[in-house]
Design a protein around this motif. Structure first.
Motif, PDB file in Angstrom:
ATOM      1  N   VAL A  88      -9.853   2.941   4.541  1.00 52.11           N
ATOM      2  CA  VAL A  88     -10.760   2.823   3.386  1.00 52.11           C
ATOM      3  C   VAL A  88     -11.659   4.048   3.292  1.00 52.11           C
ATOM      4  N   ALA A  89     -12.231   4.433   4.438  1.00 48.90           N
ATOM      5  CA  ALA A  89     -13.177   5.547   4.434  1.00 48.90           C
ATOM      6  C   ALA A  89     -12.514   6.820   3.916  1.00 48.90           C
ATOM      7  N   GLU A  90     -11.280   7.051   4.373  1.00 49.83           N
ATOM      8  CA  GLU A  90     -10.591   8.261   3.959  1.00 49.83           C
ATOM      9  C   GLU A  90     -10.171   8.181   2.484  1.00 49.83           C
ATOM     10  N   LEU A  91      -9.760   6.989   2.076  1.00 47.86           N
ATOM     11  CA  LEU A  91      -9.394   6.781   0.672  1.00 47.86           C
ATOM     12  C   LEU A  91     -10.593   7.073  -0.237  1.00 47.86           C
ATOM     13  N   LEU A  92     -11.737   6.495   0.118  1.00 46.56           N
ATOM     14  CA  LEU A  92     -12.945   6.713  -0.683  1.00 46.56           C
ATOM     15  C   LEU A  92     -13.301   8.199  -0.733  1.00 46.56           C
ATOM     16  N   ASP A  93     -13.173   8.836   0.410  1.00 45.48           N
ATOM     17  CA  ASP A  93     -13.559  10.233   0.519  1.00 45.48           C
ATOM     18  C   ASP A  93     -12.742  11.120  -0.425  1.00 45.48           C
ATOM     19  N   ASN A  94     -11.517  10.696  -0.734  1.00 46.82           N
ATOM     20  CA  ASN A  94     -10.647  11.500  -1.588  1.00 46.82           C
ATOM     21  C   ASN A  94     -10.730  11.144  -3.067  1.00 46.82           C
ATOM     22  N   MET A  95     -11.505  10.110  -3.396  1.00 46.58           N
ATOM     23  CA  MET A  95     -11.650   9.741  -4.809  1.00 46.58           C
ATOM     24  C   MET A  95     -12.677  10.640  -5.490  1.00 46.58           C
ATOM     25  N   TYR A  96     -12.619  10.679  -6.831  1.00 42.30           N
ATOM     26  CA  TYR A  96     -13.686  11.347  -7.575  1.00 42.30           C
ATOM     27  C   TYR A  96     -14.972  10.553  -7.376  1.00 42.30           C
ATOM     28  N   THR A  97     -16.088  11.268  -7.225  1.00 39.12           N
ATOM     29  CA  THR A  97     -17.325  10.562  -6.881  1.00 39.12           C
ATOM     30  C   THR A  97     -17.700   9.471  -7.877  1.00 39.12           C
ATOM     31  N   ASP A  98     -17.462   9.704  -9.175  1.00 42.36           N
ATOM     32  CA  ASP A  98     -17.898   8.670 -10.126  1.00 42.36           C
ATOM     33  C   ASP A  98     -17.151   7.356  -9.917  1.00 42.36           C
ATOM     34  N   ASN A  99     -15.841   7.458  -9.632  1.00 40.29           N
ATOM     35  CA  ASN A  99     -15.057   6.246  -9.382  1.00 40.29           C
ATOM     36  C   ASN A  99     -15.406   5.634  -8.033  1.00 40.29           C
ATOM     37  N   GLU A 100     -15.628   6.498  -7.059  1.00 37.51           N
ATOM     38  CA  GLU A 100     -16.010   6.041  -5.725  1.00 37.51           C
ATOM     39  C   GLU A 100     -17.297   5.208  -5.798  1.00 37.51           C
ATOM     40  N   PHE A 115      -9.897  -3.608  -0.210  1.00 37.23           N
ATOM     41  CA  PHE A 115     -10.443  -2.963   0.988  1.00 37.23           C
ATOM     42  C   PHE A 115     -10.357  -3.870   2.212  1.00 37.23           C
ATOM     43  N   ASP A 116     -10.497  -5.175   1.981  1.00 37.71           N
ATOM     44  CA  ASP A 116     -10.461  -6.109   3.097  1.00 37.71           C
ATOM     45  C   ASP A 116      -9.106  -6.119   3.790  1.00 37.71           C
ATOM     46  N   GLU A 117      -8.072  -5.647   3.082  1.00 37.63           N
ATOM     47  CA  GLU A 117      -6.726  -5.652   3.670  1.00 37.63           C
ATOM     48  C   GLU A 117      -6.421  -4.375   4.464  1.00 37.63           C
ATOM     49  N   MET A 118      -7.296  -3.370   4.324  1.00 42.16           N
ATOM     50  CA  MET A 118      -7.015  -2.078   4.954  1.00 42.16           C
ATOM     51  C   MET A 118      -7.894  -1.899   6.188  1.00 42.16           C
ATOM     52  N   SER A 119      -7.483  -0.964   7.041  1.00 42.01           N
ATOM     53  CA  SER A 119      -8.335  -0.651   8.184  1.00 42.01           C
ATOM     54  C   SER A 119      -9.564   0.109   7.692  1.00 42.01           C
ATOM     55  N   LEU A 120     -10.620   0.025   8.474  1.00 41.60           N
ATOM     56  CA  LEU A 120     -11.880   0.662   8.101  1.00 41.60           C
ATOM     57  C   LEU A 120     -11.683   2.159   7.863  1.00 41.60           C
ATOM     58  N   LYS A 121     -10.893   2.778   8.728  1.00 42.39           N
ATOM     59  CA  LYS A 121     -10.671   4.212   8.659  1.00 42.39           C
ATOM     60  C   LYS A 121      -9.903   4.575   7.386  1.00 42.39           C
ATOM     61  N   ARG A 143       1.615  -5.011  -0.670  1.00 43.95           N
ATOM     62  CA  ARG A 143       0.507  -4.056  -0.539  1.00 43.95           C
ATOM     63  C   ARG A 143       0.392  -3.550   0.890  1.00 43.95           C
ATOM     64  N   GLN A 144       0.609  -4.446   1.863  1.00 41.87           N
ATOM     65  CA  GLN A 144       0.537  -4.024   3.263  1.00 41.87           C
ATOM     66  C   GLN A 144       1.523  -2.890   3.532  1.00 41.87           C
ATOM     67  N   ARG A 145       2.714  -2.988   2.911  1.00 40.20           N
ATOM     68  CA  ARG A 145       3.684  -1.905   3.077  1.00 40.20           C
ATOM     69  C   ARG A 145       3.177  -0.613   2.434  1.00 40.20           C
ATOM     70  N   VAL A 146       2.549  -0.746   1.263  1.00 38.21           N
ATOM     71  CA  VAL A 146       2.014   0.446   0.591  1.00 38.21           C
ATOM     72  C   VAL A 146       1.037   1.169   1.506  1.00 38.21           C
ATOM     73  N   TYR A 147       0.168   0.404   2.181  1.00 38.66           N
ATOM     74  CA  TYR A 147      -0.818   1.032   3.065  1.00 38.66           C
ATOM     75  C   TYR A 147      -0.123   1.780   4.215  1.00 38.66           C
ATOM     76  N   GLN A 148       1.079   1.302   4.592  1.00 41.42           N
ATOM     77  CA  GLN A 148       1.826   2.013   5.637  1.00 41.42           C
ATOM     78  C   GLN A 148       2.527   3.257   5.097  1.00 41.42           C
ATOM     79  N   TYR A 149       3.085   3.134   3.886  1.00 43.36           N
ATOM     80  CA  TYR A 149       3.937   4.193   3.338  1.00 43.36           C
ATOM     81  C   TYR A 149       3.149   5.341   2.719  1.00 43.36           C
ATOM     82  N   LEU A 150       1.941   5.058   2.261  1.00 50.39           N
ATOM     83  CA  LEU A 150       1.158   6.117   1.608  1.00 50.39           C
ATOM     84  C   LEU A 150      -0.049   6.474   2.462  1.00 50.39           C
ATOM     85  N   THR A 151      -0.395   7.759   2.446  1.00 54.14           N
ATOM     86  CA  THR A 151      -1.617   8.159   3.134  1.00 54.14           C
ATOM     87  C   THR A 151      -2.811   7.725   2.274  1.00 54.14           C
ATOM     88  N   PRO A 152      -3.991   7.597   2.896  1.00 56.73           N
ATOM     89  CA  PRO A 152      -5.185   7.231   2.106  1.00 56.73           C
ATOM     90  C   PRO A 152      -5.415   8.227   0.976  1.00 56.73           C
TER      91      PRO A 152
END
Lengths: 456, 456
Positions: free
Chosen positions: A89-101, A81-87, A51-60
């Motif tokens: 997570v924030a960007e990932l959440l921002d790009n999700m559909y609001t209901d899932n977010e 979320f605990d495995e990702m940087s705060l930033k 998973r750590q590699r995924v966080y490097q290879y894919l954008t949020p």
């Protein structure tokens, strides 16, 4: 289908292989080519290092699509979320559909939630806070605020332009809601309507009105019923000023239907069938409360039988048929219960029709009781060479079944009336309750006829 | 929602009033303005005389929309055909979506069917015959042949033109399947993709490929699972030459999900909960077969107890706890059953995981058995001042629950293995079977400890 499955498995292995070998480019291309459901399926099987590699290879933004599809188990999803940087997570959440977010954010403790909300822009954070406020299982809790809206004095071609721009973000552009300047919901135009209309036509002239809508605090089950009956692809949600505040799409409604039917099924069996743990202690701890409650009801039955011990020691033959009578009545009562619960779920019943349902169930019990009662009278009469005994058993069975059907239909209706979900009246509850009434009926009848069937 | 309901009721009354007063123009406008679901709701409440007026006031094409929505009960819907002229029926059928048309035609006897097929053009009649051929509950039986298809060397704007032309007839234009000259399925483009793409782009360049599809003889439940997991709005159906022959839309899948979950629920209760008749004789005749079968199983239990009559006359106290032990074990077994059936329905299990499930259920039973067994030992020990008796009851309960959980998980898995729907193993069946094993366990244990707890 077997071919598809095999193909998918090989593809999955290849993708994980690229990840393990650090082939960033390969992994990125293959993974983002997948359907988001498949992405989620693969992502949730990875170990921490992968998973750590995924966080490097894919954008949020890329991973946000995957997270949109891990909707079944938000509790598990937020652990990542605990495995990702705060930033990140924030960007990932921002790009999700609001209901899932909102589903994910709803799983976090106050402290973490505040942290993520602090990273969003103020308007977005306020919107999320409002959505988190809706009670579970209401329209507000499952709606999405990512919708496209158009206005009535627009032309078809200008509306199409709006939809083109919104197509990347909106959950659906196939159902387009028409609002006025105050955001009040006026009507609906489907993309099909738009395509079939003249480009210069005004939206106000081609829209369908009045449009059906739900309020944010409506029960999700009611929304599901409407979408199912009307074959809609989406349903608009309004506040009490009739302003459009969200949209519920059919894919979310399918999840609601699944969830509600799993609940009904679980209710009937008196166990949460979605638990699916293989830890016996965990499973037992979830099932025991209900079983212990019923055990006490069962103890009442035992104490009732205890009162008839004198009768039993005079005629130990009576003990032979206890489980036959309680068992058959319990089975009939369970059938009645299931029919009544389904009926309550499907129809909007009036006082009158509910009474008719109970009467119908009691008469059905009587018919069943007469048939099985006669059968048992004959079988026992021939087997034990004692037709008086046979008749006692048969009569007891008939009465016990009728009473079980009364309980099976009356209790869920009563629960519905006092505002408790009738699905809670499980099969085990009805059959345990019916044990009590059946035993009482059986021994009372036996007591009356005792001197006629005791041969010694 | 209450407001909407009231509004709908008033509207309904007005429309029926126009019909009764022979206000042809009013009725026509008001009725055709309604959503087809509401049209169907009203139409099915009309009496014969009112319906005759409807056939005069509406064209077959107009009424065909209404009939598209009477999908729940095709058996009832075809009865109306006898009231219409042959030509009216033929034209009405011709304007329906093929999947609904086939549902209705499938209800007719051979003679009538041939008559209507004879009135259609030959190609259409052959298509219908082919569709009637698919087995119930397969993809072929629920698919529609009214779909729009495009080709890969078309531009986006020419594809949009095709969709504009098809929009009036196709079940969906939101998912558009791309085929080659042999009608083989190549890919999919959503209308959203089309809108977001350049007008001069080629379909072949923007389509998604490979596209997921099902075969006509695939189980409808598998199709439902795919549409649910992938959040699709439609699924293409191909024949064994990979040619596109139909489309299944999400609204039909919702009906499948409803139907399948109603079946699971009914299975657990051992009764068809969708029967919904208020005729007690009809209801009883549907429930009796299962109850009578279980009655014979119950008679085996009675005959087993009969073997222990000697024991019972020595210790009539034993009779007091029969229903407590059989009842609790039956409840635990029903929980196990429900968990196992749901697990089988949701997951594609391997041999290994199935064995793990059984082991897990047996251990869960053991844990539950130990807890309830200890509780019962103490309660009975104190109540009857006899801890040996308490221990006999507790031990019997523990063993009976463990065996019930074994039966509850093993039997549905066995049924699944031999190709029978595990949902048939109902709660009543498991609890009746568990009565037998529980009684055997109880009296065997009691026999061993008899001299220790008999105080007299």
């Amino acid at each position: 289908m077997a071919d598809t499955e095999k193909y998918n498995q090989i593809k999955t292995e290849e993708i994980i292989d690229s990840l393990d070998k650090g082939q960033r480019y390969n992994f990125h291309n293959e993974f983002t080519d997948l359907h988001v459901y498949e992405q989620a399926e693969i992502f949730t099987t990875l170990d921490k290092e992968q998973r750590q590699r995924v966080y490097q290879y894919l954008t949020p933004k890329e991973l946000s699509d995957t997270f949109d599809a891990i909707e079944d188990d938000p509790e598990e999803a937020v652990k990542y979320f605990d495995e990702m940087s705060l930033k990140y997570v924030a960007e990932l959440l921002d790009n999700m559909y609001t209901d899932n977010e909102v589903d994910l954010l709803g799983q976090l403790d106050k402290h973490k939630l505040a942290k993520y909300l602090g990273l969003m822009d103020k308007d977005k954070a306020n919107e999320i806070k409002a959505l988190l406020h809706y009670e579970d299982k209401t329209a507000g809790a499952i709606m999405s605020t990512d919708f496209a809206s158009i206005v009535s004095n627009q032309t078809v071609s200008s509306a199409m332009q709006v939809l083109r721009e919104e197509a990347g973000n909106a959950e659906t552009i196939y159902y387009d809601y028409v609002v006025n300047n105050d955001k009040r919901l006026l009507g609906i135009v489907t993309l099909r309507n738009l395509l079939m209309s003249d480009e210069t036509a005004l939206i106000g002239d081609i829209m369908t009105t009045p449009v059906m809508s739900v309020k944010a605090d409506d029960d999700q089950e009611d929304v599901a019923k409407m979408i199912r009956d009307y074959n809609f692809l989406a349903m608009p949600v309004t506040n009490y000023d009739e302003q459009l505040i969200g949209v519920i799409t059919v894919d979310d409604i399918i999840d609601v239907i699944d969830e509600e039917s799993a609940e009904d099924y679980s209710g009937l069996a008196g166990v949460d069938t979605e638990e699916q743990t293989e830890n016996p202690f965990k499973a037992a701890s979830k099932r025991l409360p209900w079983l212990i409650t019923l055990l006490f009801l069962g103890m009442s039955t035992a104490s009732l039988v205890s009162h008839f011990e004198g009768l039993l020691s005079e005629a130990s033959i009576l003990a032979v048929f206890i489980s036959l009578i309680t068992g058959t009545a319990g089975n009939a009562g369970t059938q009645s219960l299931a029919v009544a619960v389904r009926r309550l779920a499907v129809k909007d019943d009036t006082e009158q029709s509910v009474v008719r349902l109970i009467i119908s169930e009691v008469f059905t019990g009587l018919v069943i009781g007469v048939v099985t009662g006669i059968a048992v009278t004959l079988i026992v009469g021939i087997w034990k060479g004692n037709f008086v005994l046979g008749m006692v058993i048969g009569l007891a069975m008939m009465s016990a079944i009728t009473v079980a059907n009364l309980a099976g239909s009356f209790i869920p209706i009563l629960m519905d009336k006092i505002g408790v979900d009738p699905a809670v009246a499980s099969g085990p509850f009805i059959s345990t309750l019916s044990d009590l009434t059946s035993v009482l009926i059986y021994f009372s009848i036996a007591q009356v006829f005792l001197k006629f069937f005791i041969t010694s």
